[in-house]
Design an enzyme around this catalytic site. Structure first.
Site: not given
Length: 242
Positions: A88, A165, A169, A200
């Site tokens: 994660n 990012y 990913k 988040t």
């Protein structure tokens, strides 16, 4: 002797990672709360224990070879196997942006955590996963790594310009597929989970989904039956287009 299944969740001291740990704990797993900050990890583990879960902090900085090796040795000594690994831990580095603007060191830092760190952790814990009767590996992904969605000018994903990012990913998705192929005859299933846009630190606190909602996909993949698919990316609505 601990007869529970053992699950390690990296970056589990907050956000989606902590919710994955919480939901696996509710299913009877012993949850190892992977955290680069041992103190914050201990606080998260204490919170989970207070809720009735079997949780233990595991100091783990995914970009440190020494930390990864020490964590694997700790788990081997304490449990002798690992049933579930949830990768994660990830970052959107400060300064991430479009191709024409993002600095090389920013791009490098994204790959260091989101790809190289993921692979390092997986490689270190693979011998322990092989000792479990039906191990599962879950890598956290995102719709921002979907070529189909980012390439669609009518999709909101096409407007998000965080190159570090998104591209790291996408690379993590390839890691997922290649590891699934490598382990196809072992009974170890490897998939990736897109939690969606959750409230988040990373997703922003105005995001529409809760961390608990985002965690559910990863928990489902962590508890697949032996005949379920391997080597895919799933979101709440099903398999994610690449």
């Amino acid at each position: 002797m601990n007869t529970n299944k053992i699950a390690l969740v990296t970056g589990a001291n907050k956000g989606i990672g902590k919710e994955i740990a919480r939901q696996l704990g509710a299913l009877g797993f012993t949850v190892l709360v992977g955290s680069r900050d041992a103190e914050r990890g201990a606080v998260a583990a204490k919170e989970l224990v207070a809720e009735g879960h079997d949780a233990v902090v595991l100091p783990l900085e995914v970009t440190s070879a020494e930390s990864v090796a020490a964590a694997a040795a700790t788990v081997e000594a304490a449990y002798g196997r690992l049933d579930v690994l949830v990768n994660n831990a990830a970052i959107i580095p400060a300064g991430d942006g479009p191709v024409s603007e993002v600095a090389s060191d920013v791009l490098r830092s994204a790959f260091e955590t989101n790809v190289i760190g993921l692979v390092a952790v997986t490689r270190a814990f693979l011998p322990l996963l092989r000792k479990a009767p039906a191990a599962r590996v879950v890598n956290l992904s995102t719709s921002l790594a979907s070529f189909a969605q980012v390439g669609d000018p009518d999709s909101r994903m096409s407007t998000v310009t965080t190159l570090g990012y998104n591209s790291s990913k996408a690379a993590a998705n390839m890691v997922t597929v290649m590891l699934a192929n490598e382990l196809r005859d072992t009974g170890i299933l490897v998939n990736a989970a897109d939690p969606g846009n959750c409230a988040t630190d990373m997703g922003g606190w105005n995001a529409p989904r809760t961390p608990a909602e985002g965690a559910a996909v990863a928990v489902t993949l962590a508890t697949l039956d032996k005949n379920d698919p391997t080597g895919h990316v799933y979101a709440e609505e099903g398999r994610l287009p690449w």
